[in-house]
Design an enzyme around this catalytic site. Structure first.
Site, PDB file in Angstrom:
ATOM      1  N   LYS A  60      18.330  33.743  32.735  1.00  0.00           N
ATOM      2  CA  LYS A  60      19.041  33.771  34.021  1.00  0.00           C
ATOM      3  C   LYS A  60      20.209  32.781  34.011  1.00  0.00           C
ATOM      4  O   LYS A  60      20.036  31.584  33.799  1.00  0.00           O
ATOM      5  CB  LYS A  60      18.086  33.399  35.158  1.00  0.00           C
ATOM      6  CG  LYS A  60      18.748  33.438  36.516  1.00  0.00           C
ATOM      7  CD  LYS A  60      17.745  33.228  37.622  1.00  0.00           C
ATOM      8  CE  LYS A  60      17.709  31.829  38.152  1.00  0.00           C
ATOM      9  NZ  LYS A  60      18.850  31.442  38.983  1.00  0.00           N
ATOM     10  N   ASP A 102      22.629  35.662  38.114  1.00  0.00           N
ATOM     11  CA  ASP A 102      22.169  35.329  39.465  1.00  0.00           C
ATOM     12  C   ASP A 102      23.263  34.579  40.219  1.00  0.00           C
ATOM     13  O   ASP A 102      23.129  33.389  40.497  1.00  0.00           O
ATOM     14  CB  ASP A 102      20.886  34.496  39.355  1.00  0.00           C
ATOM     15  CG  ASP A 102      20.266  34.220  40.710  1.00  0.00           C
ATOM     16  OD1 ASP A 102      20.495  35.014  41.642  1.00  0.00           O
ATOM     17  OD2 ASP A 102      19.545  33.216  40.841  1.00  0.00           O
ATOM     18  N   LYS A 151      24.346  35.511  43.189  1.00  0.00           N
ATOM     19  CA  LYS A 151      24.069  35.645  44.619  1.00  0.00           C
ATOM     20  C   LYS A 151      25.353  35.900  45.405  1.00  0.00           C
ATOM     21  O   LYS A 151      25.714  35.129  46.297  1.00  0.00           O
ATOM     22  CB  LYS A 151      23.371  34.389  45.148  1.00  0.00           C
ATOM     23  CG  LYS A 151      22.025  34.109  44.507  1.00  0.00           C
ATOM     24  CD  LYS A 151      21.323  32.982  45.224  1.00  0.00           C
ATOM     25  CE  LYS A 151      19.934  32.747  44.726  1.00  0.00           C
ATOM     26  NZ  LYS A 151      19.824  32.175  43.386  1.00  0.00           N
ATOM     27  N   ASP A 154      29.884  37.714  50.566  1.00  0.00           N
ATOM     28  CA  ASP A 154      31.211  37.557  51.164  1.00  0.00           C
ATOM     29  C   ASP A 154      31.518  38.838  51.925  1.00  0.00           C
ATOM     30  O   ASP A 154      30.634  39.691  52.062  1.00  0.00           O
ATOM     31  CB  ASP A 154      32.251  37.285  50.056  1.00  0.00           C
ATOM     32  CG  ASP A 154      33.405  36.428  50.553  1.00  0.00           C
ATOM     33  OD1 ASP A 154      33.951  36.729  51.627  1.00  0.00           O
ATOM     34  OD2 ASP A 154      33.762  35.450  49.873  1.00  0.00           O
ATOM     35  N   THR A 172      13.305  31.046  48.373  1.00  0.00           N
ATOM     36  CA  THR A 172      11.940  30.497  48.276  1.00  0.00           C
ATOM     37  C   THR A 172      11.878  29.010  48.623  1.00  0.00           C
ATOM     38  O   THR A 172      10.810  28.437  48.762  1.00  0.00           O
ATOM     39  CB  THR A 172      11.368  30.723  46.866  1.00  0.00           C
ATOM     40  OG1 THR A 172      12.401  30.434  45.916  1.00  0.00           O
ATOM     41  CG2 THR A 172      10.886  32.128  46.679  1.00  0.00           C
ATOM     42  N   ARG A 221      12.365  24.986  36.250  1.00  0.00           N
ATOM     43  CA  ARG A 221      11.963  23.667  35.755  1.00  0.00           C
ATOM     44  C   ARG A 221      10.610  23.636  35.067  1.00  0.00           C
ATOM     45  O   ARG A 221      10.430  22.883  34.106  1.00  0.00           O
ATOM     46  CB  ARG A 221      12.037  22.667  36.914  1.00  0.00           C
ATOM     47  CG  ARG A 221      13.477  22.322  37.278  1.00  0.00           C
ATOM     48  CD  ARG A 221      13.626  21.755  38.654  1.00  0.00           C
ATOM     49  NE  ARG A 221      13.419  22.753  39.685  1.00  0.00           N
ATOM     50  CZ  ARG A 221      13.616  22.529  40.985  1.00  0.00           C
ATOM     51  NH1 ARG A 221      14.008  21.336  41.390  1.00  0.00           N
ATOM     52  NH2 ARG A 221      13.415  23.488  41.864  1.00  0.00           N
TER      53      ARG A 221
HETATM   54  O1  C5P Z   1      13.228  25.293  38.801  1.00  0.00           O
HETATM   55  P1  C5P Z   1      12.770  26.449  39.633  1.00  0.00           P
HETATM   56  O2  C5P Z   1      11.671  27.265  38.975  1.00  0.00           O
HETATM   57  O3  C5P Z   1      12.489  26.098  41.060  1.00  0.00           O
HETATM   58  O4  C5P Z   1      14.061  27.406  39.634  1.00  0.00           O
HETATM   59  C1  C5P Z   1      14.070  28.612  40.331  1.00  0.00           C
HETATM   60  C2  C5P Z   1      15.322  29.361  39.975  1.00  0.00           C
HETATM   61  O5  C5P Z   1      15.301  30.581  40.722  1.00  0.00           O
HETATM   62  C3  C5P Z   1      16.624  28.665  40.327  1.00  0.00           C
HETATM   63  O6  C5P Z   1      17.563  28.998  39.306  1.00  0.00           O
HETATM   64  C4  C5P Z   1      17.051  29.264  41.648  1.00  0.00           C
HETATM   65  O7  C5P Z   1      18.447  29.375  41.773  1.00  0.00           O
HETATM   66  C5  C5P Z   1      16.448  30.672  41.546  1.00  0.00           C
HETATM   67  N1  C5P Z   1      16.156  31.326  42.819  1.00  0.00           N
HETATM   68  C6  C5P Z   1      15.305  30.806  43.789  1.00  0.00           C
HETATM   69  N2  C5P Z   1      15.110  31.469  44.980  1.00  0.00           N
HETATM   70  C7  C5P Z   1      15.712  32.645  45.210  1.00  0.00           C
HETATM   71  C8  C5P Z   1      16.570  33.191  44.227  1.00  0.00           C
HETATM   72  C9  C5P Z   1      16.743  32.502  43.036  1.00  0.00           C
HETATM   73  O8  C5P Z   1      14.700  29.756  43.574  1.00  0.00           O
HETATM   74  N3  C5P Z   1      15.500  33.309  46.338  1.00  0.00           N
END
Ligand code: C5P
Length: 237
Positions: free
Chosen positions: A33, A62, A64, A67, A127, A218
């Site tokens: 991603k 991603d 997102k 606009d 999330t 992470r």
């Molecule tokens: O580190 P972590 O597992 O929290 O990262 C989640 C990844 O998913 C990040 O790159 C974040 O931008 C992405 N994401 C998210 N919630 C969303 C869409 C994408 O956390 N609704």
């Protein structure tokens, strides 16, 4: 047991050399991603460098997009031309017109370029947001209802699926059918830190609830041995 190609690794690291080392070290066929952090730091060139390491890797772009319809419409062709992603995200809260324009231009450009049309996926409620955050923004309905409304809007406007927490997956699949794809971030291995995420689940819970893909940031990229983490996810589900 799930296939590794249901796991998406978010390349959210500030150093391109670290990212390249990570991608090189991963022994499984997973998706990568490229989000805002990657794109604003390293751009298209950075993606090309990663592709050199894994030429056939699947790309989840991603960005997102969010606009006015015309701006989103004009931003998609260069992304398809230069990156050819397998999955691309736009914000469902951009509304029907924005989504429909995005779907139309994605179809047309994919045909014109003779490339596989990427999956177009709508971002619903991030999330990282909780019910309390929504109330602060003046959004007083239940969080699950917003997710479901965005999911319905996404499907009716032609998107292939949505991003949402696995806590909402069952409900969305029940109402919109199994073919409507669900990508789930906010994944945490047991006992790990939630960091800024609010609605978190384990990989096993996510797949059991019906998510098609999980996004691991992470919990995977900061692991001492990422391959072991992937191996554990695959064998546990
Ligand atoms: O580190 P972590 O597992 O929290 O990262 C989640 C990844 O998913 C990040 O790159 C974040 O931008 C992405 N994401 C998210 N919630 C969303 C869409 C994408 O956390 N609704």
């Amino acid at each position: 047991m799930i296939k590794s190609n249901k796991i998406i690794c978010a390349l959210d690291l500030p150093d391109l050399e670290d990212i390249k080392r990570l991608v090189y070290s991963i022994e499984y066929d997973i998706l990568y991603k490229f989000g805002m952090e990657f794109f604003y730091n390293f751009g298209m060139k950075g993606i090309e460098e990663v592709k050199k390491i894994k030429p056939n890797c699947k790309i989840f772009l991603d960005l997102k997009l969010h606009d006015i319809p015309n701006t989103v419409k004009r931003s998609i062709p260069p992304l398809l031309k230069k990156i050819n992603p397998d999955i691309l995200t736009i914000h469902a809260s951009g509304g029907r017109k924005m989504i429909e324009e995005a779907v139309k231009i994605t179809n047309e450009t994919s045909l014109e370029l003779d490339i596989k049309r990427p999956l177009l996926i709508g971002v619903t409620i991030l999330t990282s947001l909780s019910q309390g955050d929504l109330i602060e923004m003046g959004l007083n309905e239940k969080l699950e209802n917003y997710v479901l409304n965005y999911a319905k809007l996404s499907k009716n406007s032609g998107l292939d699926g949505i991003v949402c927490s696995a806590l909402e997956t069952r409900n969305v699949k029940k109402k919109l059918g199994n073919n409507f794809k669900i990508i789930t971030p906010g994944i945490r291995i047991l006992n790990s830190n939630n960091q800024d995420q609010a609605r978190v689940v384990t990989p096993k819970e996510a797949f059991n609830n019906g998510s098609d893909y999980i996004v691991m940031g992470r919990a995977l990229i900061s692991a001492e041995e990422p391959n072991k983490v992937i191996e554990k996810i695959i064998s546990e589900v």
